[in-house]
Design an enzyme around this catalytic site. Structure first.
Site, PDB file in Angstrom:
ATOM      1  N   GLU A   5       0.810  -1.211   0.000  1.00 33.63           N
ATOM      2  CA  GLU A   5       0.000   0.000   0.000  1.00 33.63           C
ATOM      3  C   GLU A   5       0.844   1.262   0.000  1.00 33.63           C
ATOM      4  OE1 GLU A   5      -4.027  -1.447   2.201  1.00 33.63           O
ATOM      5  OE2 GLU A   5      -2.982   0.334   2.885  1.00 33.63           O
TER       6      GLU A   5
ATOM      7  N   CYS B 164       3.079   8.234   1.963  1.00 37.39           N
ATOM      8  CA  CYS B 164       3.551   7.170   2.853  1.00 37.39           C
ATOM      9  C   CYS B 164       3.837   5.938   1.999  1.00 37.39           C
ATOM     10  CB  CYS B 164       2.476   6.897   3.900  1.00 37.39           C
ATOM     11  SG  CYS B 164       2.923   5.586   5.041  1.00 37.39           S
TER      12      CYS B 164
ATOM     13  N   CYS C 124       5.962  -7.816   6.879  1.00 32.74           N
ATOM     14  CA  CYS C 124       7.034  -7.345   7.767  1.00 32.74           C
ATOM     15  C   CYS C 124       7.389  -8.464   8.738  1.00 32.74           C
ATOM     16  CB  CYS C 124       6.588  -6.107   8.536  1.00 32.74           C
ATOM     17  SG  CYS C 124       7.901  -5.444   9.600  1.00 32.74           S
TER      18      CYS C 124
ATOM     19  N   CYS D  29       5.203  -6.417  15.276  1.00 31.92           N
ATOM     20  CA  CYS D  29       4.706  -5.599  16.393  1.00 31.92           C
ATOM     21  C   CYS D  29       3.241  -5.971  16.677  1.00 31.92           C
ATOM     22  CB  CYS D  29       4.795  -4.115  16.047  1.00 31.92           C
ATOM     23  SG  CYS D  29       6.485  -3.585  15.708  1.00 31.92           S
TER      24      CYS D  29
ATOM     25  N   CYS E 236       0.271  -3.934  15.134  1.00 37.84           N
ATOM     26  CA  CYS E 236       0.364  -3.592  13.714  1.00 37.84           C
ATOM     27  C   CYS E 236      -0.220  -4.712  12.860  1.00 37.84           C
ATOM     28  CB  CYS E 236       1.829  -3.357  13.340  1.00 37.84           C
ATOM     29  SG  CYS E 236       2.068  -3.152  11.575  1.00 37.84           S
TER      30      CYS E 236
ATOM     31  N   CYS F 102      -2.275   4.510  10.247  1.00 39.79           N
ATOM     32  CA  CYS F 102      -1.041   3.815  10.591  1.00 39.79           C
ATOM     33  C   CYS F 102      -1.307   2.426  11.176  1.00 39.79           C
ATOM     34  CB  CYS F 102      -0.301   4.660  11.614  1.00 39.79           C
ATOM     35  SG  CYS F 102       1.274   4.028  12.029  1.00 39.79           S
TER      36      CYS F 102
HETATM   37  S1  SF4 Z   1       4.940  -1.387  13.044  1.00 42.57           S
HETATM   38 FE1  SF4 Z   1       4.359  -3.025  11.592  1.00 42.57          FE
HETATM   39  S2  SF4 Z   1       5.429  -2.535   9.686  1.00 42.57           S
HETATM   40 FE2  SF4 Z   1       6.416  -1.353  11.340  1.00 42.57          FE
HETATM   41  S3  SF4 Z   1       8.095  -2.665  12.082  1.00 42.57           S
HETATM   42 FE3  SF4 Z   1       6.320  -3.157  13.390  1.00 42.57          FE
HETATM   43  S4  SF4 Z   1       5.348  -4.893  12.360  1.00 42.57           S
HETATM   44 FE4  SF4 Z   1       6.722  -3.960  10.872  1.00 42.57          FE
END
Ligand code: SF4
Length: 382
Positions: free
Chosen positions: A91, A104, A111, A115, A118, A344
């Site tokens: 995206e 962005c 990823c 996290c 996220c 976000c």
């Molecule tokens: S916030 Fe999401 S995209 Fe960013 S490093 Fe953590 S898991 Fe990866």
């Protein structure tokens, strides 16, 4: 296989021109045509000799990512989904404001950091994007927006590497892309208008300081290691003290800059008064060594698999007040593009099956989402 010229920074383009038996200055001409004028074929490049254009046509191409869909929020935010092959999509989000236009950009498909708060992290990691795939997002958005908004001049004034992925875990492809963004013959963005956001890959923060010290944002999200390791697993490898020392070193490469710390506000998890006080103490310790910072408090965008809840606004404001009273510049981020999941931590959050465009996209194709202008494209005619 011919070469995609979107993969090159100016130095790479010059080396490519030399391979073709051309003078290095041709790279500047090519760069301007591609990045400043949005040319996607060599016939448009009328100041290049016909023989050279023909040579380029057989050895190179200018190919952007294929658009899967474009969504426009009622607040002007625009989100694109791009197909990067093998069932993966990434995206890119454009956020217009009165004094700037921010894009962005994603750096990876998925990823690996994982996290907790996220949505991308919950999908897992597919692969790194190439330089061409990173810069395609800017190339495409800039030239699309000029046409879409009827503007002859630059629309995107700021770039933030805050889309899908941890940019510093894709450093070799990120660095040339950053150079294209900053290059006067490319997008000519100033160093402070390009931000790399990291979850804290300490050795790469030091490399970025040496190679290309753009603005740095760090996803902190907790005032102590126990909590941060739970929210950002990378903290087990690079704990807070090491991370903040790297941030302090970074500032010697960018002396008048602040480091921006992102703090996602999670109800009952990291938003309590003691967390704010601990954060103030932490920052005081590192301020002595020269760390200048500002905080960006981000309302969490809930998604079902997280099991987390957005902080209540009075808690966010009380948290902000504690930081401000300690002299720490603090902002509470407005959520943008909520109606198109462009906020976000929500990027491509609905595209989890990797085999297509996911259930949400299917619903959008059927026009089931009301109040949002959704444009789903099957061809790259966006
Ligand atoms: S916030 Fe999401 S995209 Fe960013 S490093 Fe953590 S898991 Fe990866």
């Amino acid at each position: 296989m011919t070469t995609n010229l979107l993969d090159f920074d100016l130095e790479g383009m010059a080396a490519f021109c030399e391979q073709l038996g051309q003078k290095r200055f041709r790279a500047t001409q090519l760069f301007r045509w591609i990045h400043q004028k949005g040319a996607s074929n060599f016939e448009q490049m009328t100041d290049l000799a016909k023989a050279l254009r023909e040579k380029l046509a057989v050895s190179a191409h200018i190919t952007s990512l294929k658009v899967v869909s474009r969504h426009e929020s009622t607040d002007g935010t625009i989100k694109w989904l791009f197909d990067v092959g093998a069932g993966d999509v990434i995206e890119t989000v454009f956020i217009p404001e009165s004094d700037r236009g921010t894009l962005c950009i994603s750096s990876q498909a998925g990823c690996a950091v994982g996290c907790r708060f996220c949505s991308t992290g919950h999908q897992g990691f597919s692969r790194n994007l190439t330089t061409g795939e990173i810069i395609s997002q800017l190339w495409f958005a800039e030239h699309f927006l000029r046409k879409h908004l009827g503007k002859g001049e630059r629309v995107i004034s700021n770039v933030v590497m805050m889309g899908m992925g941890e940019p510093l875990q894709n450093y070799s492809q990120l660095l040339p892309a950053l150079k294209v963004m900053l290059d006067d013959h490319g997008y000519g963005l100033s160093r402070r208008r390009v931000t790399v956001s990291t979850s804290g890959v300490v050795p790469m923060i030091d490399r970025l300081a040496r190679d290309c010290p753009v603005a740095l944002a760090v996803s902190l999200h907790a005032p102590h290691d126990a909590l941060r390791s739970d929210l950002v697993p990378l903290n087990k490898k690079y704990p807070i003290a090491e991370l903040l020392e790297a941030c302090t070193r970074y500032q010697s490469a960018a002396p008048r800059d602040f480091i921006t710390f992102e703090y996602c506000m999670l109800d009952g998890v990291n938003d309590q008064p003691e967390h704010a006080r601990q954060l103030v103490e932490l920052m005081k310790i590192h301020a002595v060594n020269g760390l200048s910072c500002k905080f960006n408090l981000i309302p969490f965008n809930p998604f079902p698999a997280s099991g987390l809840v957005r902080s209540q606004m009075p808690h966010v404001l009380a948290f902000a007040r504690t930081l401000l009273e300690a002299g720490i510049v603090t902002t509470v981020r407005k959520t943008r593009g909520d109606d198109i999941d462009a906020a976000c931590g929500q990027l491509a959050g609905d595209v989890q099956d990797r085999t297509g465009v996911g259930q949400r996209m299917a619903a959008q194709r059927q026009g089931m989402l009301a109040g949002i202008k959704v444009v789903v494209l099957d061809k790259d005619a966006a």
